[in-house]
Design a protein around this motif. Structure first.
Motif, PDB file in Angstrom:
ATOM      1  N   LEU A 146       1.108  -1.229   0.242  1.00 49.01           N
ATOM      2  CA  LEU A 146      -0.078  -0.048  -0.062  1.00 49.01           C
ATOM      3  C   LEU A 146       0.872   1.444  -0.187  1.00 49.01           C
ATOM      4  O   LEU A 146       0.870   2.656  -1.038  1.00 49.01           O
ATOM      5  CB  LEU A 146      -0.661  -0.319   1.696  1.00 49.01           C
ATOM      6  N   MET A 147       1.763   1.115   1.103  1.00 52.53           N
ATOM      7  CA  MET A 147       2.458   2.300   0.875  1.00 52.53           C
ATOM      8  C   MET A 147       3.459   2.215  -0.682  1.00 52.53           C
ATOM      9  O   MET A 147       3.589   3.899  -1.116  1.00 52.53           O
ATOM     10  CB  MET A 147       3.524   2.415   2.044  1.00 52.53           C
ATOM     11  N   LYS A 148       4.301   1.281  -0.941  1.00 56.47           N
ATOM     12  CA  LYS A 148       4.926   1.414  -2.542  1.00 56.47           C
ATOM     13  C   LYS A 148       3.897   2.122  -3.482  1.00 56.47           C
ATOM     14  O   LYS A 148       4.278   2.685  -3.854  1.00 56.47           O
ATOM     15  CB  LYS A 148       5.036   0.070  -3.039  1.00 56.47           C
ATOM     16  N   SER A 149       2.212   1.648  -3.321  1.00 56.32           N
ATOM     17  CA  SER A 149       1.434   2.104  -4.304  1.00 56.32           C
ATOM     18  C   SER A 149       1.182   3.433  -4.220  1.00 56.32           C
ATOM     19  O   SER A 149       1.140   4.394  -5.241  1.00 56.32           O
ATOM     20  CB  SER A 149       0.627   1.363  -4.497  1.00 56.32           C
ATOM     21  N   VAL A 150       0.986   4.440  -3.095  1.00 58.34           N
ATOM     22  CA  VAL A 150       1.087   6.185  -2.446  1.00 58.34           C
ATOM     23  C   VAL A 150       2.516   7.090  -2.909  1.00 58.34           C
ATOM     24  O   VAL A 150       2.432   7.554  -3.650  1.00 58.34           O
ATOM     25  CB  VAL A 150       0.912   5.404  -0.718  1.00 58.34           C
ATOM     26  N   TYR A 151       3.463   5.349  -2.571  1.00 64.81           N
ATOM     27  CA  TYR A 151       4.318   6.727  -2.916  1.00 64.81           C
ATOM     28  C   TYR A 151       4.564   6.736  -4.647  1.00 64.81           C
ATOM     29  O   TYR A 151       5.337   7.724  -4.975  1.00 64.81           O
ATOM     30  CB  TYR A 151       6.254   5.984  -3.047  1.00 64.81           C
ATOM     31  N   ALA A 152       4.345   5.752  -5.266  1.00 68.35           N
ATOM     32  CA  ALA A 152       4.884   4.926  -7.215  1.00 68.35           C
ATOM     33  C   ALA A 152       3.963   6.715  -7.286  1.00 68.35           C
ATOM     34  O   ALA A 152       3.339   6.497  -8.717  1.00 68.35           O
ATOM     35  CB  ALA A 152       4.414   4.092  -7.815  1.00 68.35           C
ATOM     36  N   GLY A 153       2.426   6.504  -7.101  1.00 64.97           N
ATOM     37  CA  GLY A 153       1.386   6.966  -7.105  1.00 64.97           C
ATOM     38  C   GLY A 153       0.542   6.246  -8.402  1.00 64.97           C
ATOM     39  O   GLY A 153      -0.012   6.966  -9.295  1.00 64.97           O
ATOM     40  N   SER A 154       0.520   4.639  -8.405  1.00 66.79           N
ATOM     41  CA  SER A 154      -0.179   3.704  -9.153  1.00 66.79           C
ATOM     42  C   SER A 154      -0.428   2.610  -8.011  1.00 66.79           C
ATOM     43  O   SER A 154       0.382   2.326  -7.127  1.00 66.79           O
ATOM     44  CB  SER A 154       1.192   3.044 -10.046  1.00 66.79           C
ATOM     45  N   ALA A 155      -1.817   1.721  -8.140  1.00 64.11           N
ATOM     46  CA  ALA A 155      -2.027   0.463  -7.484  1.00 64.11           C
ATOM     47  C   ALA A 155      -1.700  -0.474  -8.303  1.00 64.11           C
ATOM     48  O   ALA A 155      -1.366  -0.719  -7.278  1.00 64.11           O
ATOM     49  CB  ALA A 155      -3.583   0.954  -7.221  1.00 64.11           C
ATOM     50  N   GLU A 156      -0.421  -0.485  -9.208  1.00 61.54           N
ATOM     51  CA  GLU A 156       0.104  -1.415  -9.492  1.00 61.54           C
ATOM     52  C   GLU A 156       1.167  -2.224  -8.477  1.00 61.54           C
ATOM     53  O   GLU A 156       0.831  -3.893  -8.113  1.00 61.54           O
ATOM     54  CB  GLU A 156       1.183  -1.636 -11.051  1.00 61.54           C
ATOM     55  N   PRO A 157       1.541  -1.640  -7.299  1.00 64.01           N
ATOM     56  CA  PRO A 157       2.791  -2.359  -6.145  1.00 64.01           C
ATOM     57  C   PRO A 157       1.246  -3.328  -5.688  1.00 64.01           C
ATOM     58  O   PRO A 157       1.513  -4.027  -5.136  1.00 64.01           O
ATOM     59  CB  PRO A 157       3.242  -1.458  -5.887  1.00 64.01           C
ATOM     60  N   PHE A 158       0.350  -2.514  -5.400  1.00 61.74           N
ATOM     61  CA  PHE A 158      -0.980  -3.056  -4.342  1.00 61.74           C
ATOM     62  C   PHE A 158      -1.437  -4.220  -4.850  1.00 61.74           C
ATOM     63  O   PHE A 158      -1.710  -5.765  -4.606  1.00 61.74           O
ATOM     64  CB  PHE A 158      -0.987  -2.499  -3.927  1.00 61.74           C
ATOM     65  N   LYS A 159      -1.970  -4.124  -6.920  1.00 60.07           N
ATOM     66  CA  LYS A 159      -2.475  -5.064  -7.150  1.00 60.07           C
ATOM     67  C   LYS A 159      -1.291  -6.061  -7.456  1.00 60.07           C
ATOM     68  O   LYS A 159      -1.924  -7.110  -7.149  1.00 60.07           O
ATOM     69  CB  LYS A 159      -2.679  -4.565  -8.275  1.00 60.07           C
ATOM     70  N   ARG A 160      -0.556  -5.724  -7.579  1.00 55.97           N
ATOM     71  CA  ARG A 160       1.321  -7.576  -7.804  1.00 55.97           C
ATOM     72  C   ARG A 160       1.063  -7.958  -6.274  1.00 55.97           C
ATOM     73  O   ARG A 160       1.139  -8.907  -6.464  1.00 55.97           O
ATOM     74  CB  ARG A 160       2.170  -6.425  -8.200  1.00 55.97           C
ATOM     75  N   ALA A 161       1.201  -7.795  -5.203  1.00 59.53           N
ATOM     76  CA  ALA A 161       1.163  -8.210  -3.882  1.00 59.53           C
ATOM     77  C   ALA A 161      -0.521  -8.547  -3.820  1.00 59.53           C
ATOM     78  O   ALA A 161      -0.237  -9.891  -2.916  1.00 59.53           O
ATOM     79  CB  ALA A 161       1.649  -6.310  -2.841  1.00 59.53           C
ATOM     80  N   PHE A 162      -1.262  -8.511  -4.061  1.00 61.29           N
ATOM     81  CA  PHE A 162      -2.810  -9.241  -4.208  1.00 61.29           C
ATOM     82  C   PHE A 162      -2.209 -10.141  -4.699  1.00 61.29           C
ATOM     83  O   PHE A 162      -2.623 -11.348  -3.889  1.00 61.29           O
ATOM     84  CB  PHE A 162      -3.424  -8.210  -4.321  1.00 61.29           C
ATOM     85  N   ARG A 163      -1.838 -10.051  -6.101  1.00 61.46           N
ATOM     86  CA  ARG A 163      -2.239 -11.042  -6.790  1.00 61.46           C
ATOM     87  C   ARG A 163      -1.082 -11.858  -6.618  1.00 61.46           C
ATOM     88  O   ARG A 163      -1.399 -13.904  -6.540  1.00 61.46           O
ATOM     89  CB  ARG A 163      -2.387 -10.760  -8.236  1.00 61.46           C
ATOM     90  N   GLU A 164      -0.168 -12.376  -6.037  1.00 61.09           N
ATOM     91  CA  GLU A 164       1.408 -12.826  -6.305  1.00 61.09           C
ATOM     92  C   GLU A 164       1.297 -13.729  -4.449  1.00 61.09           C
ATOM     93  O   GLU A 164       1.668 -14.527  -4.232  1.00 61.09           O
ATOM     94  CB  GLU A 164       2.393 -11.971  -6.382  1.00 61.09           C
ATOM     95  N   ARG A 165       0.623 -12.862  -3.490  1.00 63.55           N
ATOM     96  CA  ARG A 165       0.688 -13.052  -2.023  1.00 63.55           C
ATOM     97  C   ARG A 165      -0.153 -12.540  -1.247  1.00 63.55           C
ATOM     98  O   ARG A 165      -0.597 -14.544  -1.076  1.00 63.55           O
ATOM     99  CB  ARG A 165       1.919 -11.691  -2.003  1.00 63.55           C
TER     100      ARG A 165
END
Length: 215
Positions: A146-165
């Protein structure tokens, strides 16, 4: 085989979280040894069990015992899910490690080596420890992504974490706590009772128990 390894890797907790849980476990053991005794409920044999006539399979094993197990599961999983997504129930989740360590010392101090046998058979506690460790990992994955997505300004890190973990972690956590609730009702209570109070068969205990009171 590679797919299985990836799924297994997705649920293995980070080594730092394993160290944290081990430290809390040791803290519980030492604290109990120093006199800061915790509340262990029926796990140290402090319980009064009432028996009655056998009311029938459905009434006893499904409606009564099954209902108790379901209630335990719902209560535990609510706390765990709140912890994973909000951290508001961090205290009871982290305290489970402390309780498990303290319980081991409490049983040994009361019963000697026999206490280790009692502790080994409280299978639901061991599963709850595993479930809480997996919950620590799930919470870390959720908030870090969630923090990575906020810093990156993109939901992709969160989506990847949800999908992979998280998509693998969450079902495993549910299954572990469901198994723990079933074992607490259908195994651990009888195990502690028959080793600390009086020996009764598994079938008689579960077929005739009508209430269990701590103390």
């Amino acid at each position: 085989m590679s797919g299985f390894k990836e799924h297994l890797k997705a649920i293995i907790p980070h080594p730092r979280l394993m160290v944290l849980s081990a430290a809390l476990y040791i803290y519980g053991f030492v604290s109990d040894a120093l006199g800061a005794a915790g509340s262990y409920g029926f796990l140290t044999g402090d319980m009064n069990v009432c028996f009655s006539h056998y009311p029938g399979f459905r009434a006893q094993f499904i409606d009564y015992l099954g209902g108790v197990a379901l209630g335990i599961f719902i209560s535990n999983i609510k706390q765990v899910l709140l912890f994973i997504f909000t951290l508001t129930t961090a205290a009871p989740v982290l305290n489970l490690f402390v309780l498990a360590g303290g319980l081991l010392h409490a049983l040994i101090s009361r019963m000697g080596l026999y206490g280790i046998l009692v502790y080994a058979g409280t299978l639901h506690i061991h599963l709850e420890v595993v479930g809480c460790l997996l919950s620590l990992e799930a919470a870390a994955v959720f908030f870090y992504s969630l923090m990575k997505s906020v810093y990156a300004g993109s939901a992709e890190p969160f989506k990847r974490a949800f999908r992979e973990r998280l998509v693998f972690l969450l079902p495993v956590i549910l299954l572990v706590f469901a198994a723990a609730a079933i074992l607490e009702v259908f195994w651990s209570t009888w195990w502690v009772y028959t080793l600390t109070k009086q020996q009764v068969s598994w079938s008689y205990f579960h077929g005739h128990v009508c209430s269990v009171h701590v103390g």
